[in-house]
Design a protein around this motif. Structure first.
Motif, PDB file in Angstrom:
ATOM      1  N   CYS A1189       0.884  -1.189   0.000  1.00  0.00           N
ATOM      2  CA  CYS A1189       0.000   0.000   0.000  1.00  0.00           C
ATOM      3  C   CYS A1189       0.906   1.219   0.000  1.00  0.00           C
ATOM      4  N   CYS A1192       0.120   3.306   3.693  1.00  0.00           N
ATOM      5  CA  CYS A1192       0.567   2.822   4.996  1.00  0.00           C
ATOM      6  C   CYS A1192       1.816   1.934   4.877  1.00  0.00           C
ATOM      7  N   CYS A1211      -7.648   0.392   1.076  1.00  0.00           N
ATOM      8  CA  CYS A1211      -6.661  -0.435   1.765  1.00  0.00           C
ATOM      9  C   CYS A1211      -7.293  -0.922   3.063  1.00  0.00           C
ATOM     10  N   CYS A1214      -5.087   1.055   6.200  1.00  0.00           N
ATOM     11  CA  CYS A1214      -5.145   2.516   6.363  1.00  0.00           C
ATOM     12  C   CYS A1214      -6.389   3.145   5.736  1.00  0.00           C
TER      13      CYS A1214
HETATM   14 ZN   LIG Z   1      -2.441   1.019   3.515  1.00  0.00          ZN
END
Ligand SMILES: [Zn+2]
Ligand SMILES: [Zn+2]
Length: 1223
Positions: A1189, A1192, A1211, A1214
């Protein structure tokens, strides 16, 4: 004039004279056109029924067909002169009759069908259905032919050739509705038509008698065709279609030349050698003469369609036009009205008071019709007697009711032809009046008495009396009013006035006499004193009310006057003559119709009322006034304490309430009470005129009654006015009553007002608030003292409930309650106002910011909120709020959110670390802590769901990994503080279960053992006991397949690792996939000193090495050997083993050369913001696709990540919305 004919719509009059046809406009006799087409005398004319064609027949043997536009269109001939012709009433067929044949022709025929006939045809007529043609012959024979010309019936008449048939006509019993009203509109001037040689102004016929109430619907049997035949044997006969004669021949004293039906076939008009035109009933009874002229024989007659105009053609060329009207012949006794109908019938009708509008044309069953079969000349009614004078006799009928059927039975006949002006019937006598002579006959026709009077008798009225001794009132031309008794030869003079008398009437009690004189003045005299009481002008007829001595009505000059005693008369418009006045109903004769007019007696009643003449007013009211008039009468009488009339009036309108009042007052009077003011007070109180009532009570010295009254009415303020000021206790008592009423009343507004007045603010506010009266609430709040917090709080409470936040805030301000004010703004999400308030009073900031963030979070505006805080320079506030939110989430076991909030927190700490150097260290520490917590809560969310819910979306391996990951996080050396909230037991439980089922028996046993040391919820206890027993049967080791391998040093690690999540050998931290929590083949590396992140990235990006995947493709047949080569060649791999056993973690460090050698696709960079440095990872097994991701920096198996992003649109860790996905 040989023939005349109207166009069916009445717009043309055709006249045959000489060899011309002259066309007139019948409305004014204007000559329209003269048609000269025949070469000899025109004998006959005939219009087609549809009015489009007409035909003319002449001595020149020709028949000419004309259009209604007066153009000749066709011509055909016979061998002899044309005698008569007639259009078939239902088809275009024309019958033309000559001397020895007749022709039938229709437009579609090429030739005329002619039929020979032995004798001269003089006249012809079609039946109404057009099926048969009757021919009248000179030989006295009548031949009835079919429409094809065949002879069907031959009628040989006794007179034979000595009685040539000269005219015949089928009664076209017209089926359409009779013309009911035309006789009522015959005020039009008489029509004048210029004849050929001269013109006559005809006056028309005004026979002596009559009424035009002759439009009763046709009876079915009337519809049979009847043939009327006139012959020169001077008879008038009637035949059925079948040839049978109806009745007997009627003898005429002249040779008839023309016969026509008049007025829908009700009458016959016959003209002939007597130079007259006579009217007969359709049965042949002579009724009268329409025209009598010196212009020679009448040769032809035409009745204008749908009108009462009769046009007559004479021998000398004169045409006269006559308007036929019938006089009214009738008699009235009280409401029994008899009148002549169709000249030969008498109809008796009750002008019943139940029937509002009497339509004499409608048969409503209230009528009795008597057929007299002769011209009715006079009618007289008295009580149950009816006398009818016919042309040659007088018939006396008696009214009888038998078996519920009402009828008039003839009881006497006086077979004598009387000449008289007036006929009067009494109980036992018939009185005839001829000029100044009056004769009395018995019912048998025996003359009993004669009276010879001084002057002509103008009016007679029977005024009643004992049977056989009735009195009559006579009005003479010389102005004398006489009274004559049937059994007394001596007339009594009652009065004498100067002009002649036209009409008179005696009042109900025979005390007053009303006389109409020739000067159209109505004189009313007192009979006793002969005193003239009053006069009214413009009166042509008069009638006293039969129920009230003082009322009379008179008519004249288009007005009706109603007069009560000596009061001015009440005028109203009305045409006609009054003939009777019964109660509130006036019988009025207008033109030829009797009408009953309802005249409310209101006006005269009020005349009496105005003079306080209650008894008289009541008498009038009894004749018929409206409900409201009765009401007014009753109230006026009551007001004037005329209890007698009031009682009668209240009884009449059934007002029991007032009757009780009157009764009670009368009772009190009997007991000696005599305070009129008190009675008046009661009366006004009854009428709801309380102010008046109170005044009277006070006047009577009974103020207490006023107080009681107002108290009963809950009009406490008014009651107070009447309370004697000297007595304060009474005032209090009144207030108590008022309050009590207020409590129980259904008028909450009043109650609230009263409570306020009484200072009971809270009670008042409850009422106001519950009813939602915002304005009132606000008024109260504004008036309240700010110290009255209880009341103000209540105001605020209701205002808030009513969503009147601005007002509510106003109240809080007044109270100085800032916190409540701020909370209100927060509650209604009025953030701007809330922030403005917090600005001034920072002590309440948590009360605003936390809910604000919460609200934003709920509305997916979390980042916005944080940004807003940052923008406002409130970074620490933002952090504080977020910490609060996170704590809330943890406390509420929303671990998923807690994970997210912690992640957010960590990122904020990083932001702060970047900006605020003094706090840098602290913030970075926090960053790490929060990152860890974010992961822990994120992971725990899955465990929690597994233990709380029976089903889980996670695979057993995943759960096993998750549990193990979590266990390492919270029990390892790096475990952060503050995770005590995570139930350790749940993690262990999940781990124990999953471990056992996957074959990690050692781990499972460890977990169960650990669980036994914990205090557990009961629901787990049994399961754990069972689990820990069964695990003992398993081997004491873990399946090797489950044990994770270190990708750096290839050491197989135990499932339970004392170091937490790093290799037991090389201490390299494991990198987990954040979905399955398997260890990913990633190894973190660091940069040699001197290499910046930027440079490193550049070097990696500029890597000269082609991507490995390509090589795989080229050499996939021998992958194994290829990999071996790669491992040997790769400089990175060479550095993996740069660690020392047993020591601390030493990361893989790379130089520029290594960086350059790396394939970009194999490297994952966590690009942390400053002050952190980037983190670099190399995928050692590029065939395992890894995704990171970019927000994050968590790592995932690429497939899992894609799936999760697909499911959640972001995601999972996050919650960053995936750009990749959106693409
Ligand atoms: Zn993330
Ligand atoms: Zn290792």
């Amino acid at each position: 004039i040989y023939d005349i004919a109207f166009k069916p719509d009445g717009t043309q009059l055709l006249v045959a004279t000489g060899n011309k046809i002259i066309v007139y406009d019948p409305t004014d006799g204007t000559l329209v056109q003269t048609l000269r087409a025949h070469k000899d005398t025109v004998y006959c004319l005939g219009y087609s029924k549809d009015g489009k064609r007409f035909a003319s027949g002449s001595a020149d043997k020709c028949v000419i067909i004309w259009t209604d536009k007066l153009t000749g269109i066709l011509k055909y001939t016979h061998n002899e002169s044309i005698q008569c012709l007639a259009y078939n009433p239902v088809s275009p067929q024309l019958a033309s009759c000559a001397v020895n044949d007749f022709g039938l022709w229709a437009p579609e025929q090429k030739s005329v069908n002619k039929h020979k006939i032995s004798n001269r045809i003089t006249c012809c007529s079609w039946t109404s259905d057009g099926q048969y043609l009757a021919l009248g012959l000179f030989s006295g024979v009548i031949s009835i032919r079919s429409k094809l010309g065949e002879e069907k019936i031959k009628i040989e008449r006794p007179g034979g050739s000595l009685s040539p048939v000269w005219s015949l006509k089928w009664n076209h019993n017209i089926q359409f509705a009779p013309f009911k009203h035309f006789k009522r509109s015959i005020d039009a001037p008489n029509v004048v038509i210029r004849g050929v040689n001269q013109f006559y102004r005809t006056r028309g016929f005004r026979g002596q008698a009559i009424i035009g109430l002759d439009s009763s619907p046709k009876k079915l049997d009337d519809t049979n065709d009847v043939l009327t035949v006139c012959d020169w044997g001077q008879t008038l006969s009637f035949y059925h279609l079948n040839g049978k004669q109806i009745g007997k021949d009627a003898k005429l004293d002249y040779d008839p030349c023309a016969v026509q039906y008049y007025d829908q076939g009700k009458y016959l008009v016959v003209g002939g050698s007597n130079k007259k035109t006579c009217l007969y009933s359709k049965e042949g009874y002579f009724l009268g003469v329409i025209s009598d002229s010196s212009s020679g024989w009448v040769w032809c007659i035409a009745c204008k369609p749908d009108s009462n105009v009769v046009v007559v053609g004479h021998q000398d060329g004169t045409i006269t036009c006559h308007l036929v009207t019938f006089q009214t012949v009738h008699g009235l006794y009280r409401d029994c009205y008899a009148f002549r109908q169709n000249l030969t019938n008498v109809v008796v009708q009750r002008l019943n008071s139940d029937i509002k509008h009497i339509d004499l044309d409608e048969d409503d069953g209230s009528k009795l019709t008597i057929k007299c079969n002769d011209l009715v000349k006079r009618i007289s009614v008295y009580k149950d007697k009816l006398a009818v004078q016919l042309s040659d006799r007088i018939v006396i009928y008696q009214h009888e009711t038998k078996d519920g059927e009402s009828k008039y039975v003839p009881v006497n006949k006086i077979l004598k032809k009387f000449e008289c002006n007036l006929l009067v019937v009494c109980s036992e006598n018939i009185i005839l009046c001829q000029e100044s002579k009056l004769s009395c006959f018995s019912m048998d026709g025996e003359k009993q008495r004669d009276w010879s009077l001084e002057a002509n008798i103008r009016y007679i009225k029977v005024i009643g009396g004992p049977s056989g001794r009735e009195g009559m009132l006579l009005g003479l031309k010389n102005g004398q009013v006489l009274q004559i008794f049937v059994d007394n030869p001596f007339p009594i003079e009652m009065l004498k006035i100067k002009s002649s008398i036209r009409c008179l009437d005696l009042s109900m009690n025979r005390t007053k006499l009303a006389i109409i004189c020739d000067n159209s003045t109505c004189h009313v005299y007192d009979i006793e004193s002969k005193e003239l009481l009053f006069e009214e002008v413009n009166a042509n007829s008069v009638a006293w009310n039969t129920q009230n001595e003082d009322m009379l009505c008179y008519s004249g000059k288009g007005h009706l006057g109603i007069k009560a005693a000596g009061f001015p008369s009440q005028q109203r418009r009305m045409n006609g003559f009054v003939v009777g006045y019964c109660g509130s109903r006036i019988f009025c004769l207008h033109v030829h119709a009797m009408r009953a007019v309802d005249v409310p007696q209101s006006a005269p009643m009020y005349q009496y009322l105005d003079r306080q003449m209650y008894e008289e007013a009541y008498q009038i009211a009894c004749l018929g006034v409206t409900e409201s008039d009765w009401h007014n009468l009753s109230q006026k009488a009551l007001e004037d304490l005329n209890f007698n009339v009031a009682k009668k009036a209240f009884t009449r309108i059934r007002n029991l309430r007032y009757l009780e009042l009157v009764q009670s007052i009368e009772d009190r009077q009997k007991r000696g009470e005599n305070k009129t003011d008190l009675f008046m007070g009661d009366i006004h109180a009854y009428r709801s005129e309380f102010a008046e009532a109170a005044k009277y009570y006070k006047k009577a010295g009974h103020s207490q009654k006023a107080v009681d009254m107002y108290t009963d009415l809950r009009m406490f303020e008014l009651a107070k006015e009447y309370v004697e000021t000297t007595d304060p206790s009474e005032r209090k008592q009144l207030m108590a009553k008022q309050a009590n009423w207020a409590k129980n009343t259904n008028e909450p507004r009043e109650a609230a007002k009263m409570y306020l007045a009484a200072g009971e603010n809270l009670k008042a506010l409850d009422i106001i608030g519950e009813n939602g009266w915002t304005d009132m609430l606000m008024d109260v709040a504004r008036k309240l003292d700010k110290a009255d917090r209880e009341s103000l709080t209540k105001c605020a409470y209701y205002l808030k409930q009513l969503q009147q936040y601005a007002y509510c805030a106003e109240v809080f301000n007044k109270m100085g309650d800032r916190k409540a004010h701020i909370l209100l703004q927060v509650e209604i999400k009025n953030w701007d106002e809330a922030f403005a308030l917090v600005e001034k009073h920072p002590e309440f900031k948590d009360d605003v910011y936390v809910p604000y963030a919460q609200w934003l979070a709920e509305n997916d505006k979390f980042e916005e909120a944080q940004k807003a805080f940052h923008k406002a320079g409130r970074i620490s506030d933002a952090l504080h709020v977020l910490e609060q939110l996170t704590e809330n989430a943890v406390n509420e076991c929303r671990f998923n959110d807690a994970g997210y909030y912690y992640w957010m927190l960590s990122m904020q700490c990083l932001d702060i670390a970047a900006e605020r150097t003094p706090k840098k260290v602290e913030m970075l520490k926090k960053f790490k802590k929060y990152q860890k917590l974010a992961e822990i809560y994120y992971v725990y969310h899955s465990i929690q769901r597994y233990t709380d819910e029976p089903f889980t979306s996670h695979l057993p391996e995943a759960l096993f990994n998750i549990a193990r990951f979590l266990l390492h996080c919270i029990s390892g050396s790096t475990a952060p503080r503050g995770v005590s909230k995570v139930p350790f037991s749940a993690t262990l439980y999940a781990l124990a279960k999953q471990s056992r089922s996957l074959g990690a028996y050692k781990l499972s046993r460890f977990a169960y053992d650990k669980l036994h040391t914990l205090k557990l919820p009961m629901r787990f206890q049994d399961l754990i006991d069972l689990g820990s027993v069964t695990i003992r049967s398993k081997p004491y080791h873990d399946s090797e397949d489950l044990q994770p391998m270190c990708y750096r040093c290839s050491t197989t690690n135990p499932l339970l690792n004392a170091q937490g999540s790093s290799c037991i050998n090389c201490h390299q931290p494991f990198v987990y996939s954040f979905s399955s929590f398997e260890v990913l083949p990633l190894v973190e590396f660091t940069l040699e000193d001197g290499i910046s992140d930027e440079e490193a990235c550049r070097l990696i990006d500029s890597s000269s090495k082609p991507p490995r995947s390509d090589e795989w493709k080229d050499n996939d047949r021998d992958a194994q050997s290829l990999q071996m080569d790669v491992v040997e060649e790769d400089p990175f791999t060479a550095r993996l083993l740069t660690f020392e056993g047993g020591g601390d973690y030493v990361p893989v460090v790379v130089n520029r050369v290594v960086l350059r050698s790396l394939s970009r696709g194999d490297v994952f960079i966590r690009r942390w913001a400053a002050p952190l440095r980037f983190q670099y990872f190399k995928n050692l097994m590029p065939e395992v696709a890894v995704a990171m991701c970019d927000s994050c920096f968590q790592m995932f198996h690429a497939d899992d990540y894609e799936l999760m992003v697909l499911q959640k649109q972001c995601c999972p860790f996050c919650r960053k919305v995936s750009d990749a996905h959106e693409d």
